[in-house]
Design an enzyme around this catalytic site. Structure first.
Site, short mmCIF file in Angstrom:
data_model
loop_
_atom_site.label_atom_id
_atom_site.label_comp_id
_atom_site.label_asym_id
_atom_site.label_seq_id
_atom_site.Cartn_x
_atom_site.Cartn_y
_atom_site.Cartn_z
N ASP A 1 -8.80 0.07 -8.55
CA ASP A 1 -9.63 -0.51 -7.50
C ASP A 1 -10.94 0.26 -7.35
OD1 ASP A 1 -7.43 -2.33 -6.69
OD2 ASP A 1 -6.48 -0.45 -6.10
N HIS B 1 -2.66 -0.56 -2.59
CA HIS B 1 -3.16 -1.28 -3.77
C HIS B 1 -2.72 -2.73 -3.63
CE1 HIS B 1 -4.27 -2.40 -7.78
NE2 HIS B 1 -3.02 -2.67 -8.11
#
Length: 332
Positions: free
Chosen positions: A159, A187
């Site tokens: 990410d 996440h």
């Protein structure tokens, strides 16, 4: 050369594993002068494929690869290892919600935690990649009580890399010129990609990302949702989940653990919350961290405005719900 590092990669015959085995074997993680012994774990039906992966790694003639140990036996896979990439899990498919993954995958990580507890070195560094990564890492650590829980972490580096690339593309600068983007929380689609503390080098001058982009609505809107939903967008395009980029991020994450962070820079990792930034204790929460001597420390003292606090609260709520569901699934 240094002493060999024993590295386990689970799900090694899978898509992420295919890229990851090569990257680790190339010296990109532990150093070009550090030999590695690769313990490659997969399920019994995948052993033929795994043997093919081993043939290819052998044919690459990588100087760092001292030995290859393909196996479907966790005892062999985790025996005396120094580092583990826990990739193997049921993959997320198009239209599948993360909660659909939870019940099946959390039991895999319970078993692997128990195996790590019995067979791995107590100093082993364990990175959980398989989703839902934060909660899988929590469960894995819970069932490996003899290994310090700070040795477990979950991957949010993908990410971070995605966010860094989005900002670099927006500004038309190299990705290396964007620093200190933070991924807070899970996440998942509740994660908070935060550029409030990030910098960019534009025309030779270091400036804040907010000052460089000059578009608050983008930074608080499309930028965040693009990063949050990037995994789903890749699945829609490839009909498969992120593999090459996930492997690269896993390598970046473990390299940061092994080699430390540079002065003035931090990276995002899912680690056990100690309550910092008003987050709930007892979940694996992504924070900005610095790393020295293979030990991470949460970066403290960053100002959090009301917008950011709302985002942190939302992802924390999801992590608490996942934790409770995962613990219940393990007890059934």
């Amino acid at each position: 050369m240094a002493e060999p590092v024993r590295v386990c990669i689970t799900g090694a015959a899978g898509q992420i594993g295919y890229s990851l085995v090569y990257m680790v074997g190339s010296g990109a993680v532990f150093g070009a002068d550090t030999p590695v012994i690769l313990h490659l774990l997969d399920i019994a039906p995948m052993m033929s494929v795994l043997n093919g992966v081993c043939m290819e790694i052998s044919d690459c003639a990588l100087p760092c690869v001292r030995d290859l140990i393909p196996t479907d036996n966790p005892e062999v896979a985790f025996k005396d290892i120094d580092a583990a990439f826990l990739v193997g899990a049921m993959p997320r498919k198009e239209g599948m919600e993360r909660k659909d993954l939870l019940a099946a995958n959390v039991k895999i990580f319970k078993v692997q935690g128990e195996a790590l507890d019995k067979f791995a070195k107590k100093s082993v560094k364990v990175l959980v990649v398989g989703n839902p990564a934060n909660t899988n890492a929590l469960i894995c650590a819970k069932y490996a009580p003899s290994i310090p829980r700070e040795n477990f972490s979950a991957m949010t580096r993908l990410d971070q890399n995605r966010a860094q690339a989005q900002i670099a593309q927006r500004l038309g600068i190299p990705v290396m010129d964007v620093k200190n983007i933070i991924i807070w929380g899970n996440h998942s689609s509740t994660q908070f990609p935060d550029v409030r503390h990030a910098s960019a080098t534009v025309n030779g001058q270091k400036v804040s990302v907010y000052d460089a982009i000059k578009d608050d609505s983008y930074l608080k809107g499309d930028f965040i949702t693009t990063v949050q939903k990037r995994g789903g967008a890749v699945i829609a395009a490839r009909r498969l989940s992120s593999a090459m980029s996930a492997a690269k991020a896993a390598c970046d994450h473990m390299k940061s653990i092994w080699q430390g962070t540079s002065e003035g820079q931090y990276v995002s990792m899912g680690v056990f919350s100690d309550g910092s930034y008003n987050t709930p204790e007892g979940v694996m929460f992504s924070f900005p961290v610095t790393i020295k001597d293979k030990k991470w420390s949460i970066v403290m003292g960053l100002p959090i405005d009301d917008f950011a606090q709302g985002k942190l609260d939302a992802t924390a709520k999801e992590l608490c719900e996942e934790r409770d569901d995962a613990i219940a699934a393990c007890q059934n």
